[in-house]
Design a protein around this motif. Structure first.
Motif, mmCIF file in Angstrom:
data_model
loop_
_atom_site.group_PDB
_atom_site.id
_atom_site.type_symbol
_atom_site.label_atom_id
_atom_site.label_comp_id
_atom_site.label_asym_id
_atom_site.label_seq_id
_atom_site.Cartn_x
_atom_site.Cartn_y
_atom_site.Cartn_z
ATOM 1 N N GLY A 122 22.781 26.938 22.980
ATOM 2 C CA GLY A 122 24.043 27.632 23.232
ATOM 3 C C GLY A 122 25.088 27.287 22.187
ATOM 4 O O GLY A 122 25.811 28.167 21.700
ATOM 5 N N PHE A 123 25.167 26.003 21.814
ATOM 6 C CA PHE A 123 26.103 25.591 20.766
ATOM 7 C C PHE A 123 25.808 26.325 19.456
ATOM 8 O O PHE A 123 26.720 26.847 18.801
ATOM 9 N N HIS A 124 24.538 26.356 19.071
ATOM 10 C CA HIS A 124 24.160 27.004 17.813
ATOM 11 C C HIS A 124 24.462 28.501 17.845
ATOM 12 O O HIS A 124 24.910 29.074 16.848
ATOM 13 N N VAL A 125 24.204 29.129 18.985
ATOM 14 C CA VAL A 125 24.500 30.558 19.119
ATOM 15 C C VAL A 125 25.999 30.803 18.981
ATOM 16 O O VAL A 125 26.435 31.739 18.303
ATOM 17 N N LEU A 155 15.418 19.961 5.981
ATOM 18 C CA LEU A 155 16.520 19.189 6.559
ATOM 19 C C LEU A 155 16.898 19.745 7.928
ATOM 20 O O LEU A 155 17.082 18.992 8.896
ATOM 21 N N GLY A 156 17.006 21.067 8.020
ATOM 22 C CA GLY A 156 17.327 21.695 9.299
ATOM 23 C C GLY A 156 16.263 21.439 10.348
ATOM 24 O O GLY A 156 16.577 21.177 11.521
ATOM 25 N N LEU A 157 14.996 21.486 9.933
ATOM 26 C CA LEU A 157 13.907 21.204 10.868
ATOM 27 C C LEU A 157 14.009 19.776 11.394
ATOM 28 O O LEU A 157 13.774 19.521 12.584
ATOM 29 N N GLY A 158 14.361 18.843 10.517
ATOM 30 C CA GLY A 158 14.520 17.454 10.939
ATOM 31 C C GLY A 158 15.672 17.276 11.910
ATOM 32 O O GLY A 158 15.546 16.585 12.928
ATOM 33 N N LEU A 159 16.809 17.910 11.615
ATOM 34 C CA LEU A 159 17.967 17.810 12.500
ATOM 35 C C LEU A 159 17.674 18.419 13.866
ATOM 36 O O LEU A 159 18.034 17.860 14.905
ATOM 37 N N GLY A 160 17.023 19.575 13.866
ATOM 38 C CA GLY A 160 16.691 20.227 15.130
ATOM 39 C C GLY A 160 15.698 19.430 15.948
ATOM 40 O O GLY A 160 15.707 19.479 17.181
ATOM 41 N N THR A 201 17.363 26.979 10.682
ATOM 42 C CA THR A 201 16.012 26.427 10.831
ATOM 43 C C THR A 201 15.960 25.343 11.903
ATOM 44 O O THR A 201 14.892 25.077 12.466
ATOM 45 N N ALA A 202 17.110 24.739 12.206
ATOM 46 C CA ALA A 202 17.142 23.720 13.259
ATOM 47 C C ALA A 202 16.750 24.301 14.611
ATOM 48 O O ALA A 202 16.220 23.586 15.472
ATOM 49 N N LEU A 203 16.996 25.590 14.810
ATOM 50 C CA LEU A 203 16.670 26.218 16.093
ATOM 51 C C LEU A 203 15.172 26.176 16.373
ATOM 52 O O LEU A 203 14.752 26.112 17.531
ATOM 53 N N ILE A 204 14.355 26.207 15.324
ATOM 54 C CA ILE A 204 12.899 26.221 15.507
ATOM 55 C C ILE A 204 12.436 24.933 16.176
ATOM 56 O O ILE A 204 11.768 24.952 17.221
ATOM 57 N N THR A 205 12.784 23.800 15.576
ATOM 58 C CA THR A 205 12.346 22.523 16.140
ATOM 59 C C THR A 205 13.151 22.137 17.374
ATOM 60 O O THR A 205 12.676 21.357 18.207
ATOM 61 N N LEU A 206 14.353 22.677 17.505
ATOM 62 C CA LEU A 206 15.144 22.422 18.704
ATOM 63 C C LEU A 206 14.409 22.925 19.940
ATOM 64 O O LEU A 206 14.400 22.280 20.995
ATOM 65 N N LEU A 207 13.756 24.070 19.806
ATOM 66 C CA LEU A 207 12.996 24.636 20.919
ATOM 67 C C LEU A 207 11.736 23.827 21.225
ATOM 68 O O LEU A 207 11.312 23.735 22.376
ATOM 69 N N LEU A 208 11.150 23.246 20.190
ATOM 70 C CA LEU A 208 9.887 22.528 20.357
ATOM 71 C C LEU A 208 10.063 21.061 20.733
ATOM 72 O O LEU A 208 9.130 20.428 21.240
#
Length: 403
Positions: free
Chosen positions: A344-347, A108-113, A57-64
């Protein structure tokens, strides 16, 4: 001493670094997953989902996050991310329902991302030169420090107050947030490429080199595949060789400590060796870890050396990539490419178990360490390829990385 160092002194530096203590906090519950499983009466897979879901879920907010930071400001978005981590992190203290806890881990993942890449971007905005290199390395070390402290704290709290009490470790997020909010000034990402507006002394690329920057992202994913594979497979290989009762956690803590040391030393190392030699060293150490694990054959010394070699290069290679961005990306695209590298790290983390499974299937081997020979060879080939590319003549000098 640059103007930025005088303006943003040690207190501000530590406050900025403090929020990175929480960036690896999604997996601090790994050691108590059996207790969580039994307490919630769920399967192993369901319990493990509470640890792995935040990374997805961190990937979602990471992009935004870069766009949000331009609109709301870096400080506000980072503060919001840390607040979400703190609030969602402590929810399991008060509820005993799996669905509610899973939702809290999603948040939590959204917050971290939301502030993962911005924890790097704010350093790039506020500091320059050797100070920035040093702080980027220390920031990586702070992630390891946070993981080590919080994991130990979760274990102590679980033994004293049960698995639900262990989630009180996330209260530390509010302390980090308060310090950050009071001390750190409100700074903004660059909306244009006016170098004078930056005032940091950095020389940014006039035009982003998309080819080089894309290779940076691919490299980030690639070296994380081998590194993450080492993290998740090392204990199984070691216990298969030395016995199921062998305490792998103690040895892994030595590796974490080695990573902390390399993070604090990145700035001085990069200044002493130069950009390219630092890159070669980081890749070579990781390749050594792969070879040590593959050829260990039950050797205690090689197994210990391998886990140290897996933890050492992360705080070197990650900061190295971020430190190169001003050379190849326009000032207005720094946050975008920082985010791309984080993705890239997450992938790489996600692909690691799939890559090991694929290699095992192709080789037909049941050896748990079989994947690390091709991983090590691939890393050495990267060194050869980069060396060859940087030493061949180019029509445009701005496409090469110079030491």
């Amino acid at each position: 001493m640059t103007r930025e160092v005088k303006k943003y002194g040690l207190n501000v530096q530590l406050a900025v670094l403090a929020v990175s203590l929480l960036l690896t906090s999604s997996n601090i519950i790994n050691g108590i997953l059996p207790q969580i499983r039994d307490g919630l009466h769920v399967s192993n897979a369901a319990a493990e989902l509470l640890s792995t879901t935040p990374s997805l879920t961190a990937l979602i907010t990471l992009l935004l996050s870069p766009a949000l930071a331009r609109f709301l400001g870096l400080k506000n978005v980072i503060g919001l991310g840390v607040a979400l981590v703190g609030i969602s992190g402590v929810v399991p203290m008060f509820v005993n329902d799996y669905t509610v806890i899973l939702i809290s881990r999603i948040v939590l993942g959204l917050g971290l991302g939301l502030y993962n890449s911005l924890a790097v971007a704010i350093i790039q905005v506020m500091w320059a030169g050797d100070t920035r290199s040093t702080l980027l390395g220390i920031r990586g070390a702070f992630e390891n420090i946070g993981q080590m402290i919080l994991t130990a704290l979760v274990g102590v709290l679980a033994s004293s107050f049960g698995w639900q009490g262990s989630f009180s470790a996330y209260i530390l997020a509010f302390a980090a947030l308060a310090w950050f909010w009071v001390v750190v000034p409100d700074v903004k990402l660059a909306d244009n490429d006016d170098e004078e507006a930056d005032g940091s002394g950095d020389v940014f690329a006039e035009k982003s080199n998309v080819v080089i920057l894309t290779l940076f992202v691919l490299f980030a994913a690639g070296y994380l595949v081998a590194m993450q594979s080492g993290f998740v497979r090392w204990a199984a290989v070691t216990q298969e060789a030395l016995g199921a009762d062998f305490n792998t956690s103690t040895i892994m803590s030595i590796g974490v400590a080695a990573g902390i040391v390399s993070g604090f030393g990145f700035g001085a190392l990069n200044k002493f060796l130069g950009d390219m030699n630092t890159l070669y060293l980081g890749i070579f150490i990781e390749a050594l870890g792969c070879f040590f694990l593959y050829f260990a054959n039950g050797s205690y010394a090689l197994l210990v050396a391998s886990i140290i070699c897996f933890y050492l290069p992360g705080p070197i290679l990650g900061p190295w990539l971020f430190n190169q961005l001003p050379k190849y990306a326009k000032k207005s695209q720094q946050a975008f490419w920082s985010t791309a590298i984080m993705i890239g790290f997450h992938v790489g983390i996600f692909v690691a178990p799939l890559a090991m499974t694929a290699i095992e299937a192709v080789s037909g081997s049941k050896d748990l360490a079989v994947s690390f020979l091709p991983f090590g060879i691939a890393l050495l080939l990267i060194i050869v390829g980069v060396f060859a590319y940087t030493h061949m003549p180019h029509k445009s000098a701005d496409t090469t990385v110079k030491a």
